[in-house]
Design a protein around this motif. Sequence first.
Motif, PDB file in Angstrom:
ATOM      1  N   ALA A 235       0.287  -5.096  -7.902  1.00 26.01           N
ATOM      2  CA  ALA A 235       1.039  -6.031  -8.747  1.00 26.01           C
ATOM      3  C   ALA A 235       1.828  -5.264  -9.782  1.00 26.01           C
ATOM      4  O   ALA A 235       1.422  -4.181 -10.221  1.00 26.01           O
ATOM      5  N   ASP A 236       2.962  -5.825 -10.152  1.00 22.79           N
ATOM      6  CA  ASP A 236       3.758  -5.270 -11.249  1.00 22.79           C
ATOM      7  C   ASP A 236       3.531  -6.026 -12.550  1.00 22.79           C
ATOM      8  O   ASP A 236       3.706  -5.470 -13.633  1.00 22.79           O
ATOM      9  N   ARG A 237       3.174  -7.305 -12.423  1.00 24.03           N
ATOM     10  CA  ARG A 237       2.850  -8.097 -13.610  1.00 24.03           C
ATOM     11  C   ARG A 237       2.117  -9.353 -13.145  1.00 24.03           C
ATOM     12  O   ARG A 237       2.582 -10.049 -12.236  1.00 24.03           O
ATOM     13  N   ALA A 245       3.734 -10.993  -9.846  1.00 23.56           N
ATOM     14  CA  ALA A 245       4.980 -10.351  -9.401  1.00 23.56           C
ATOM     15  C   ALA A 245       4.634  -9.052  -8.695  1.00 23.56           C
ATOM     16  O   ALA A 245       3.848  -8.245  -9.199  1.00 23.56           O
ATOM     17  N   ASN A 246       5.184  -8.868  -7.524  1.00 19.86           N
ATOM     18  CA  ASN A 246       5.020  -7.612  -6.782  1.00 19.86           C
ATOM     19  C   ASN A 246       6.292  -7.410  -5.955  1.00 19.86           C
ATOM     20  O   ASN A 246       7.216  -8.236  -5.966  1.00 19.86           O
ATOM     21  N   LYS A 247       6.325  -6.325  -5.244  1.00 18.07           N
ATOM     22  CA  LYS A 247       7.512  -5.937  -4.469  1.00 18.07           C
ATOM     23  C   LYS A 247       8.069  -7.092  -3.640  1.00 18.07           C
ATOM     24  O   LYS A 247       7.312  -7.860  -3.055  1.00 18.07           O
ATOM     25  N   ILE A 248       9.386  -7.194  -3.601  1.00 20.12           N
ATOM     26  CA  ILE A 248      10.055  -8.246  -2.839  1.00 20.12           C
ATOM     27  C   ILE A 248       9.494  -8.284  -1.397  1.00 20.12           C
ATOM     28  O   ILE A 248       9.357  -7.245  -0.752  1.00 20.12           O
TER      29      ILE A 248
END
Length: 350
Positions: A235-237, A245-248
């Motif tokens: 996860a990025d956030r 939120a993570n990679k598309i």
Amino acid sequence: MSQPIDDVDLADPRLLSPLRWDGEKKELWLLDQLALPAMERWLPYRDHQGVATAIREMVVRGAPAIGIAAAYGLALAAFRGAPLDEAAALLGATRPTAVNLFWALARMRQHKVVDGGAAALEKEAIAIHREDVAACLRIGAHGAKLLPEGTVLTHCNAGALATGGYGTALGVIRAAVALGTRLRVFADETRPYLQGARLTTWELHKSGIDVTLITDNMAGHLMSRGEVQSVIVGADRIARNGDTANKIGTYSVAVLAREHGVPFFVAAPLSTLDMKTETGRDIPIEERNAAEVLTLQGVRIAPLGIAARHPAFDVTPARLIAAIITEAGVARPPYPQSLPGLFSTTTALY
Ligand code: MRU
């Protein structure tokens, strides 16, 4: 990993850490992730401007690794007598989605650290690096038993290369394999930047873990044939309600997993949990250069003159996530209740 998890040796080659700090010369060395897998090349950075460029251009990438690089970048600024406010602003303007970047910069800029001068900032950056590895090892320990035998699918690279070392999602896979779970990994190639094809396969293969590369559009087919038993991503956030939120492309995998009854897990350190952001709608999504979609490894793949979009991340709604695995334990839905509790305990929650 046989050593106690809080006794981290950053030079341990099994950690595959993508960052090295040279305390004598006051240099940060980064494994150039743009050159992998063709070349294992380390690049030196002596000032925060260079580190900011490395983060923006993705020489170093992955939310925790971005945060650690920024922390070292701020220490470099202090050693060179640069104004810390300006250095932090430059580093903070590189990539908007990974909250670890802002978390690390905020931690570095606490008064008690800044007042100690460059040496204190250096010490804090090393502590952030070591703690991230310790967190990854704990995430692995907490998550290992969750993965059923068979094939686990992962998207992007949430491995050693994306962290201080060892990895989050790939850390759980490493720990499960170490426990004796028979696992095979499907690595999504992860268009357009190909973190799965270039980085995840590289590090899993290097670690002796059975990995098979698939293109992003194969996941549904393979799930429909019963060939995927679980999904795990980083996860990025993570917002307060568990939206992640993570990679598309992660969202599409999560929808497919729900359709096929495959458990979808997220693994991330507490530094990725953003309790100030209520839901995924409030998470800033980085829009990168469309050239990264129009070209593949520098070769143009679409006609000249056409438009392209490149949102670099998407948000997976909390309702599609079976569990969020952190160093403080495993949170289960409902996340608005379970996530805040992670900050007050270091014992497993399952
Ligand atoms: O654009 P990137 O390569 O920095 O994106 C990385 C990811 O999306 C990772 O899955 C995420 O940062 C988790 S890393 C442990």
